[in-house]
Design an enzyme around this catalytic site. Structure first.
Site, mmCIF file in Angstrom:
data_model
loop_
_atom_site.group_PDB
_atom_site.id
_atom_site.type_symbol
_atom_site.label_atom_id
_atom_site.label_comp_id
_atom_site.label_asym_id
_atom_site.label_seq_id
_atom_site.Cartn_x
_atom_site.Cartn_y
_atom_site.Cartn_z
ATOM 1 N N ASP A 179 0.461 -0.772 0.469
ATOM 2 C CA ASP A 179 -0.035 0.143 -0.242
ATOM 3 C C ASP A 179 0.491 1.565 0.079
ATOM 4 O O ASP A 179 1.670 1.245 0.216
ATOM 5 C CB ASP A 179 -1.137 0.080 1.304
ATOM 6 C CG ASP A 179 -2.087 0.754 1.117
ATOM 7 O OD1 ASP A 179 -2.130 1.910 -0.089
ATOM 8 O OD2 ASP A 179 -3.507 0.787 1.795
HETATM 9 C C1 BGC Z 1 -5.794 3.394 -0.412
HETATM 10 C C2 BGC Z 1 -5.254 2.101 -1.405
HETATM 11 C C3 BGC Z 1 -4.250 2.794 -2.351
HETATM 12 C C4 BGC Z 1 -3.438 3.526 -2.086
HETATM 13 C C5 BGC Z 1 -3.410 4.710 -3.510
HETATM 14 C C6 BGC Z 1 -4.035 3.789 -0.207
HETATM 15 O O1 BGC Z 1 -3.810 5.214 0.951
HETATM 16 O O2 BGC Z 1 -5.224 2.809 0.920
HETATM 17 O O3 BGC Z 1 -6.105 1.426 -1.317
HETATM 18 O O4 BGC Z 1 -4.882 1.866 -3.418
HETATM 19 O O5 BGC Z 1 -3.658 4.733 -0.832
HETATM 20 O O6 BGC Z 1 -3.939 5.206 -3.954
#
Ligand code: BGC
Length: 742
Positions: free
Chosen positions: A232
């Site tokens: 993530d």
């Molecule tokens: C989220 C993800 C997302 C990523 C990129 C993170 O904060 O948890 O679900 O894909 O950001 O934006």
């Protein structure tokens, strides 16, 4: 050490690995700047060797850059209980991904809805692992059939937003295996998903990005996952530990100030700060008073893979063969999806390309929770309708955070209703209370920046009051009240509706002849007025076609065939994770000691009457079940047949649900669990015989000591019904011998 060999590597990839320098190898496993500023995460590729770039983009409700079709929230899709529909929406999402010149979609997300307050429940599917699995597979296959790489996220036990960067899910292996892992397992073993995203949180003390047992032993070795694991965003803090545990790509690889500059609200904030404050270094902002303590500390760093791996490989802390394995996985998926040979399908993007799919999913996900005196459907010939609600004149497109999509057009409920009724119907509109602002939510940043956002926060036109709504409701044949919450990634939500909305509903219900409440919420809410209104429809976050879908449901052009994918309790204490230890946790540890008793499993075991049960949803017609037969031969599997007849006067859609009550086992099992379901569309008077297969996993529990799924011998109860609390037929089957199942 993570040493898993994939099957589908090709000579080309092996030859490339031989020619890559160590620096080039490391560049292939962490994100960097996207020159086009479109991708959410970007691997630049290696020009010298013709290795193309890889672009990943959010997310589950539609793609992020520019304007794109804004689909209904995932929980709305889940409420349709239809894996074919999930496939259809997945395919549309995949086509939009490619149409936006991106390669991988950062979706679907399907963490189990463990706590109803979760800020991202709208991005997920269900509290039930079987339902979540079916939808995960449908969506993954849809996205990938369109030619984009799907990303199963967030692996795993990422069940709350509060403290999400630090909190440790203290969870038993049994609960992981039976509740939190199955949808990921299905996405891998059935859906052949290309990518899995490692979550922010810790699991039993170890960060998901560094969890060797989960990433390597379970995901890769046991399930045979041969795609790549991506972190993530800014989730990785120890590059060496993560590399050795089995993380393949670290994202986004650049500090937040450099990331997505155009789109980032944080960027806007930096730009709007007075000149006297340092604009270029977000790190320096950490000392300003408004930046709270719970910001992800990794936000300000470059990739730990980029920073730590060169030295770690030279010193042998990370084996170069392990690094090669990561590259094999990344390039393997790029090859599989045609990135090397420019073989990707072209896709389609923006301008509501997939508007019909978005409308259909929103309609199909509508759950009719209550319909006293059949007040719904409304007649389009109704003389007068009062449309009430602080936001009834804007579409509820989605929630805040990384899943936010910008559609090029929207249809509000007010517009949808006006368009649907004839010119003879008087449609009055009263807000009744101040508009509820959407919370933006910034990926990776756990606080509300709306006061710094361009334009500031809106306060709506004038100062609407309950009085206006009461007047409008009194004068109309029917009052339709739209209420909504404002969920966003990064913070959890209250189950109470924000602002004065509960008071508004109660006041309208007091005076109106007939009151219909339409809820646009991320999941379960408290409904203190539920018994005082005539009808309640849960429309979730319906996306850009909100008004069209809502009008189709209210006027009966579409039968509300959605069923609840989560339980609606009456009060907070009804839910399983209602002690501080369990949620949000104490000392950054959340005790998952309710074990497998999540969602309706808890309500059933404790004998708690929910406000609206898991699986509940009414229809405008009536269905009768007959000829329930179970075919069973003593093994842990069964086939159930049931004839469903539409005995009402309108066409409609029903969801036949089969639950299984377990035989006595050496451990405590939930009274019943969803084992199969089937959605059927029937004209008035039409009947169909549905066949549902119960597989061996439905009979089994996970025996942690033996490391096996076991179906105990004894008597199981097959329960056929229209919800988890509306069982219309029961049959028993006997498993003759305790059996280890796959
Ligand atoms: C989220 C993800 C997302 C990523 C990129 C993170 O904060 O948890 O679900 O894909 O950001 O934006």
């Amino acid at each position: 050490m993570a040493t898993n060999n994939t099957d589908d590597t090709t000579d080309r990839i092996e030859a490339l690995i031989d020619r890559l320098t160590l620096e080039e190898k490391i560049d292939l496993v962490h994100g960097d700047d996207d020159p086009d500023e479109l991708a959410t995460g970007y691997l630049p590729g290696i020009e010298r060797l013709d290795v193309p770039s890889l672009s990943m983009v959010d997310g589950p409700l539609g793609v992020r850059p520019g304007t794109a079709t804004a689909f209904p929230a995932s929980i709305a899709l889940a409420a349709a209980w239809d894996d074919d529909l999930a496939h259809e929406q997945g395919e549309a999402l995949g086509r939009e991904t490619l149409g936006a010149d991106q390669d991988a979609l950062l979706a679907p997300g399907f963490n189990i809805v463990r706590v109803p307050q979760g800020g991202r429940t709208f991005e997920y599917y269900s509290e039930d692992p079987y339902l979540a699995s079916r939808l995960a597979v449908g969506t993954v296959e849809g996205v990938q059939d369109a030619g984009a790489i799907a990303t199963a996220k967030h692996f795993v036990a990422n069940n709350q937003e509060q403290d999400r960067h630090e909190v440790s899910a203290e969870v038993s292996e049994r609960a992981l295996r039976e509740v939190y892992l199955p949808a990921f397992e299905a996405a891998v073993t059935e859906g052949d998903v290309g990518s899995v995203m490692a979550a922010y949180n810790r699991i039993n003390g170890t960060y998901a990005t560094e969890h060797e047992w989960l990433l390597s032993d379970v995901l890769k070795d046991e399930w045979g996952f041969d795609g790549y694991v991506v972190s993530d965003w800014w989730a990785t803090s120890d590059g060496v530990a993560a590399a050795n545990a089995g993380l393949d790509i670290d994202m986004p690889g650049i500090p937040v100030s450099q990331w997505h500059a155009e789109e980032s609200l944080l960027h806007d904030v930096i730009e709007r700060l007075p000149d006297t404050l340092p604009k270029q270094s977000i790190a320096k902002l950490a000392s300003t008073p408004w930046l709270p303590e719970n910001v992800n500390p990794n936000l300000f760093d470059r990739s730990p893979f980029e920073v730590e791996l060169p030295e770690a490989v030279r010193r042998g802390q990370v084996a170069e063969s392990d690094l090669d394995e990561k590259i094999r996985r990344v390039l393997g998926q790029m090859e599989r999806f045609g990135l090397f040979d420019d073989e990707q399908p072209s896709g389609a993007f923006g301008a509501g390309e997939h508007r019909d799919v978005a409308t259909r999913v929103a309609e199909r996900g509508a759950v009719l929770l209550r319909n006293e005196g059949n007040v719904l459907p409304l007649s389009p010939e109704t003389d007068s309708i009062a449309v009430i609600g602080p936001n009834a004149d804007s579409a509820k497109v989605g929630g805040g955070g990384s899943s936010r999509v910008t559609p090029d057009s929207t249809v509000s409920p007010l517009e949808g209703i006006r368009e649907r009724v004839g010119g003879d119907t008087r449609v009055a509109f009263a807000r009744g209370t101040e508009p509820i602002d959407d919370t933006e939510g910034v990926a990776g940043v756990n606080f509300d920046l709306s006061e710094f956002a361009p334009g500031g926060s809106s306060s709506g036109d004038g100062a609407p009051g309950v009085g206006d709504a009461v007047v409008a409701a009194r004068q109309a044949d029917v009052a339709v009240v739209f209420v909504q919450d404002d969920a966003a990634e990064g913070t959890d939500r209250s189950l109470w509706l924000p602002g004065e909305q509960d008071r508004l509903v109660a006041a309208v219900a007091d005076v109106a002849d007939r009151t219909v409440v339409v809820c646009n919420t991320a999941g379960a809410i408290r409904m203190p007025w539920a018994d005082d209104v005539d009808a309640v429809v849960e429309m979730w976050y319906p996306g850009q076609e909100d008004g069209h879908a809502t009008a189709a449901v209210l006027f009966g052009d579409s039968d509300p065939s959605g069923r609840l994918p989560v339980t609606f309790g009456r009060r907070l204490d009804d839910y399983p994770a209602s002690t501080e230890d369990r949620y949000p946790g104490v000392g950054l540890e959340a005790e998952y000691d309710e074990g497998v008793f999540v969602g309706y499993r808890h309500f059933d075991a404790e004998g708690i009457e929910p406000q609206f049960a898991f699986g509940h949803g009414l229809s405008y017609t009536d269905f009768a079940y007959s000829d329930v037969a179970v075919d069973h031969d003593g093994e842990p599997d069964a086939t159930v047949e049931v004839t469903v007849e539409n005995v009402g006067e309108r066409p409609g859609r029903d969801v036949v649900q089969v639950y299984l009550g377990p035989a006595d086992a050496p451990l405590e099992r939930p009274p019943k669990a969803l084992a199969a379901f089937e959605t059927v569309a029937l004209d008035a008077g039409e009947a169909v015989t549905v066949t549902l297969d119960l597989d061996s996993r439905a009979f089994a529990y996970y025996d942690v000591e033996a490391g096996e799924w076991t179906a105990a011998d004894g008597e199981y109860t097959v329960l056929v019904g229209r919800s988890s609390r509306d069982i219309v037929a029961e049959r028993t089957v006997i498993v003759e011998e305790s059996t280890i199942v796959e």
